[in-house]
Design an enzyme around this catalytic site. Structure first.
Site, PDB file in Angstrom:
ATOM      1  N   LYS A  13       0.842  -1.210  -0.025  1.00 51.53           N
ATOM      2  CA  LYS A  13       0.125  -0.017  -0.048  1.00 51.53           C
ATOM      3  C   LYS A  13       0.744   1.133  -0.025  1.00 51.53           C
ATOM      4  O   LYS A  13       0.609   2.155  -0.648  1.00 51.53           O
ATOM      5  CB  LYS A  13      -1.059  -0.050   1.287  1.00 51.53           C
ATOM      6  CG  LYS A  13      -1.871  -1.364   1.379  1.00 51.53           C
ATOM      7  CD  LYS A  13      -2.739  -1.048   2.635  1.00 51.53           C
ATOM      8  CE  LYS A  13      -1.952  -1.304   3.837  1.00 51.53           C
ATOM      9  NZ  LYS A  13      -1.166  -2.436   4.144  1.00 51.53           N
ATOM     10  N   ARG A  88      -9.447   0.331   8.883  1.00 50.05           N
ATOM     11  CA  ARG A  88      -9.026  -1.004   9.123  1.00 50.05           C
ATOM     12  C   ARG A  88     -10.129  -1.488   9.985  1.00 50.05           C
ATOM     13  O   ARG A  88     -10.110  -2.953  10.128  1.00 50.05           O
ATOM     14  CB  ARG A  88      -7.909  -0.924   9.953  1.00 50.05           C
ATOM     15  CG  ARG A  88      -6.400  -1.118   9.126  1.00 50.05           C
ATOM     16  CD  ARG A  88      -5.442  -1.300  10.046  1.00 50.05           C
ATOM     17  NE  ARG A  88      -4.181  -2.002   9.105  1.00 50.05           N
ATOM     18  CZ  ARG A  88      -3.158  -0.869   9.138  1.00 50.05           C
ATOM     19  NH1 ARG A  88      -2.937   0.222   9.500  1.00 50.05           N
ATOM     20  NH2 ARG A  88      -2.211  -1.702   8.510  1.00 50.05           N
ATOM     21  N   ARG A 127      11.850  -5.286   4.945  1.00 50.32           N
ATOM     22  CA  ARG A 127      11.628  -3.824   4.818  1.00 50.32           C
ATOM     23  C   ARG A 127      12.608  -2.963   5.305  1.00 50.32           C
ATOM     24  O   ARG A 127      12.832  -3.096   6.362  1.00 50.32           O
ATOM     25  CB  ARG A 127      10.094  -3.362   5.212  1.00 50.32           C
ATOM     26  CG  ARG A 127       9.658  -2.184   5.178  1.00 50.32           C
ATOM     27  CD  ARG A 127       8.281  -1.929   4.992  1.00 50.32           C
ATOM     28  NE  ARG A 127       7.575  -2.283   6.165  1.00 50.32           N
ATOM     29  CZ  ARG A 127       6.152  -2.139   6.319  1.00 50.32           C
ATOM     30  NH1 ARG A 127       5.641  -1.801   5.299  1.00 50.32           N
ATOM     31  NH2 ARG A 127       5.648  -2.691   7.309  1.00 50.32           N
ATOM     32  N   ARG A 160      11.548  -1.042  10.947  1.00 51.68           N
ATOM     33  CA  ARG A 160      10.329  -0.902  11.841  1.00 51.68           C
ATOM     34  C   ARG A 160      10.381  -1.891  12.990  1.00 51.68           C
ATOM     35  O   ARG A 160      10.438  -3.179  12.839  1.00 51.68           O
ATOM     36  CB  ARG A 160       9.096  -0.784  11.160  1.00 51.68           C
ATOM     37  CG  ARG A 160       8.534   0.507  10.436  1.00 51.68           C
ATOM     38  CD  ARG A 160       7.583   0.353   9.754  1.00 51.68           C
ATOM     39  NE  ARG A 160       6.425  -0.095  10.289  1.00 51.68           N
ATOM     40  CZ  ARG A 160       5.206  -0.269   9.710  1.00 51.68           C
ATOM     41  NH1 ARG A 160       5.035   0.455   8.528  1.00 51.68           N
ATOM     42  NH2 ARG A 160       4.139  -0.827  10.283  1.00 51.68           N
ATOM     43  N   ARG A 171       0.129  -9.139  13.567  1.00 50.06           N
ATOM     44  CA  ARG A 171      -0.324  -8.207  12.839  1.00 50.06           C
ATOM     45  C   ARG A 171      -1.173  -8.559  11.704  1.00 50.06           C
ATOM     46  O   ARG A 171      -2.396  -8.297  11.283  1.00 50.06           O
ATOM     47  CB  ARG A 171       0.746  -7.130  12.038  1.00 50.06           C
ATOM     48  CG  ARG A 171       1.168  -6.367  13.208  1.00 50.06           C
ATOM     49  CD  ARG A 171       2.304  -5.569  12.684  1.00 50.06           C
ATOM     50  NE  ARG A 171       2.444  -4.832  11.351  1.00 50.06           N
ATOM     51  CZ  ARG A 171       3.496  -4.458  10.550  1.00 50.06           C
ATOM     52  NH1 ARG A 171       4.608  -5.052  10.763  1.00 50.06           N
ATOM     53  NH2 ARG A 171       3.252  -3.881   9.437  1.00 50.06           N
TER      54      ARG A 171
HETATM   55  P1  ADP Z   1       2.331  -2.035   3.161  1.00 50.58           P
HETATM   56  O1  ADP Z   1       2.244  -0.270   3.027  1.00 50.58           O
HETATM   57  O2  ADP Z   1       0.952  -2.490   2.427  1.00 50.58           O
HETATM   58  O3  ADP Z   1       2.443  -2.517   4.431  1.00 50.58           O
HETATM   59  P2  ADP Z   1       4.723  -1.498   1.734  1.00 50.58           P
HETATM   60  O4  ADP Z   1       4.535  -0.792   0.616  1.00 50.58           O
HETATM   61  O5  ADP Z   1       5.545  -0.776   2.787  1.00 50.58           O
HETATM   62  O6  ADP Z   1       3.289  -2.342   2.181  1.00 50.58           O
HETATM   63  O7  ADP Z   1       5.508  -2.751   1.238  1.00 50.58           O
HETATM   64  C1  ADP Z   1       6.127  -3.887   2.136  1.00 50.58           C
HETATM   65  C2  ADP Z   1       7.525  -4.228   1.503  1.00 50.58           C
HETATM   66  O8  ADP Z   1       7.418  -4.996   0.267  1.00 50.58           O
HETATM   67  C3  ADP Z   1       8.529  -3.012   1.260  1.00 50.58           C
HETATM   68  O9  ADP Z   1       9.877  -3.620   1.609  1.00 50.58           O
HETATM   69  C4  ADP Z   1       8.377  -2.935  -0.142  1.00 50.58           C
HETATM   70  O10 ADP Z   1       9.640  -2.460  -0.713  1.00 50.58           O
HETATM   71  C5  ADP Z   1       8.136  -4.344  -0.753  1.00 50.58           C
HETATM   72  N1  ADP Z   1       7.085  -4.363  -1.910  1.00 50.58           N
HETATM   73  C6  ADP Z   1       6.317  -3.522  -2.213  1.00 50.58           C
HETATM   74  N2  ADP Z   1       5.774  -3.905  -3.237  1.00 50.58           N
HETATM   75  C7  ADP Z   1       6.328  -5.105  -3.748  1.00 50.58           C
HETATM   76  C8  ADP Z   1       6.446  -5.919  -4.791  1.00 50.58           C
HETATM   77  N3  ADP Z   1       5.573  -5.445  -5.722  1.00 50.58           N
HETATM   78  N4  ADP Z   1       7.189  -6.867  -5.046  1.00 50.58           N
HETATM   79  C9  ADP Z   1       8.184  -7.252  -4.118  1.00 50.58           C
HETATM   80  N5  ADP Z   1       8.118  -6.306  -2.885  1.00 50.58           N
HETATM   81  C10 ADP Z   1       7.250  -5.394  -2.709  1.00 50.58           C
HETATM   82  P1  AMP Z   2       1.064   0.549   8.992  1.00 53.20           P
HETATM   83  O1  AMP Z   2       1.964   1.491   8.973  1.00 53.20           O
HETATM   84  O2  AMP Z   2      -0.047   0.712   8.272  1.00 53.20           O
HETATM   85  O3  AMP Z   2       1.313  -0.875   8.892  1.00 53.20           O
HETATM   86  O4  AMP Z   2       0.426   0.349  10.661  1.00 53.20           O
HETATM   87  C1  AMP Z   2       1.195   0.385  11.788  1.00 53.20           C
HETATM   88  C2  AMP Z   2       0.521   0.212  13.097  1.00 53.20           C
HETATM   89  O5  AMP Z   2      -0.335   1.451  13.346  1.00 53.20           O
HETATM   90  C3  AMP Z   2      -0.621  -0.867  13.002  1.00 53.20           C
HETATM   91  O6  AMP Z   2      -0.046  -2.215  13.215  1.00 53.20           O
HETATM   92  C4  AMP Z   2      -1.796  -0.536  14.029  1.00 53.20           C
HETATM   93  O7  AMP Z   2      -1.058  -0.631  15.179  1.00 53.20           O
HETATM   94  C5  AMP Z   2      -1.687   1.198  13.811  1.00 53.20           C
HETATM   95  N1  AMP Z   2      -2.646   1.452  12.848  1.00 53.20           N
HETATM   96  C6  AMP Z   2      -2.489   2.211  11.617  1.00 53.20           C
HETATM   97  N2  AMP Z   2      -3.395   2.438  11.065  1.00 53.20           N
HETATM   98  C7  AMP Z   2      -4.662   1.995  11.998  1.00 53.20           C
HETATM   99  C8  AMP Z   2      -5.823   1.799  11.901  1.00 53.20           C
HETATM  100  N3  AMP Z   2      -6.585   2.424  10.714  1.00 53.20           N
HETATM  101  N4  AMP Z   2      -6.691   1.557  13.075  1.00 53.20           N
HETATM  102  C9  AMP Z   2      -5.924   0.919  14.129  1.00 53.20           C
HETATM  103  N5  AMP Z   2      -4.435   0.923  14.147  1.00 53.20           N
HETATM  104  C10 AMP Z   2      -3.933   1.458  13.081  1.00 53.20           C
END
Ligand code: ADP
Ligand code: AMP
Length: 218
Positions: A13, A88, A127, A160, A171
């Site tokens: 995302k 969420r 990541r 992270r 998660r």
């Molecule tokens: P989210 O915001 O949904 O948690 P991220 O965009 O932070 O996910 O992506 C999670 C990890 O996966 C990051 O390390 C990113 O570089 C990697 N990633 C994102 N898209 C892809 C893809 N299409 N293929 C492989 N790795 C990806």
């Molecule tokens: P994310 O960066 O989207 O992976 O979110 C990291 C953490 O923030 C999650 O595991 C939750 O603890 C909190 N969080 C983010 N967005 C929400 C949401 N919409 N509702 C509740 N908790 C959230």
């Protein structure tokens, strides 16, 4: 235009929001980023959120909803938003609909990035994030040119704390059933757009843009 990016943690995302929001002229709002910024500042909200985030649990709805509604009421959100990590839960989705309706706006589409769960653990544990400009890397699929250093702003990259395997497992189980319920919620509103999130990030962007054509056409 108001868009939502749905998907389990690690679905991509944030990566896609960074590529798409600018291109579409939308403000990218990540509730995870807002909570991490508040935690880094040490505000009351940040400290409260941090307790839940470090366990991999959702921050309670009342805290999350008021933070997000405050953010989307600011002038820079008026031209359009791309929400990443919100809603969420169903109460969050309902509160969002009500708030937008009050501003004569609505959600135009919910893009659901789908990735098989067995790929997500490796995506999250590999990541790396830039704490300065927010760039997202992966040590295998999209590594920075110089290990540990952001290509865009040269800041030292961080991992992270909630990307550790044991927290990732919590998660994923926390988000699994809510994500399905949200997909159902937007499906019933005729707004759900499922997109295959596997393959190269640029391929995923292409698929998202094609789905968005159906949103703007409808
Ligand atoms: P989210 O915001 O949904 O948690 P991220 O965009 O932070 O996910 O992506 C999670 C990890 O996966 C990051 O390390 C990113 O570089 C990697 N990633 C994102 N898209 C892809 C893809 N299409 N293929 C492989 N790795 C990806
Ligand atoms: P994310 O960066 O989207 O992976 O979110 C990291 C953490 O923030 C999650 O595991 C939750 O603890 C909190 N969080 C983010 N967005 C929400 C949401 N919409 N509702 C509740 N908790 C959230």
């Amino acid at each position: 235009m108001q868009l939502i990016l749905l998907g389990l943690p690690g679905a991509g995302k944030g990566t896609q929001a960074q590529l798409l929001a600018q291109r579409l002229g939308l403000l990218h709002i990540s509730t995870g980023d807002l909570f991490r910024a508040a935690a880094a500042e040490g505000t009351g909200l940040g400290k409260r959120a941090q307790e839940y985030m470090s366990r991999g649990e959702l921050v309670p709805d009342e805290v999350t909803i008021s933070m997000l509604l405050d953010r989307i009421a600011k002038p820079d959100a008026a031209e359009g938003i791309m929400l990443d990590g919100f809603p969420r839960t169903i109460p969050q989705a309902e509160a969002l609909d009500r708030a937008l309706e009050g501003q004569s706006r609505k959600i135009d589409g919910a893009l659901y990035i789908q990735v098989p769960e067995d790929l997500l653990m490796a995506r999250l544990t590999g990541r790396w994030n830039c704490p300065s400009c927010g760039a997202i890397y992966h040590e295998l699929s999209s590594p920075p040119q110089q290990s540990g250093k952001c290509d865009k702003c040269s800041a030292a990259l961080i991992q992270r704390a909630d990307d550790r395997p044991e927290t990732v497992a919590t998660r994923l189980s926390t988000n699994r059933s809510w994500t399905e319920q949200l997909a159902d919620f937007y499906q019933k509103q005729g707004k759900l757009r499922p997109v295959d999130g596997t393959g190269d990030p640029s391929d995923v962007t292409g698929r998202l843009l094609r789905e968005l054509e159906t949103v703007t056409a409808g």
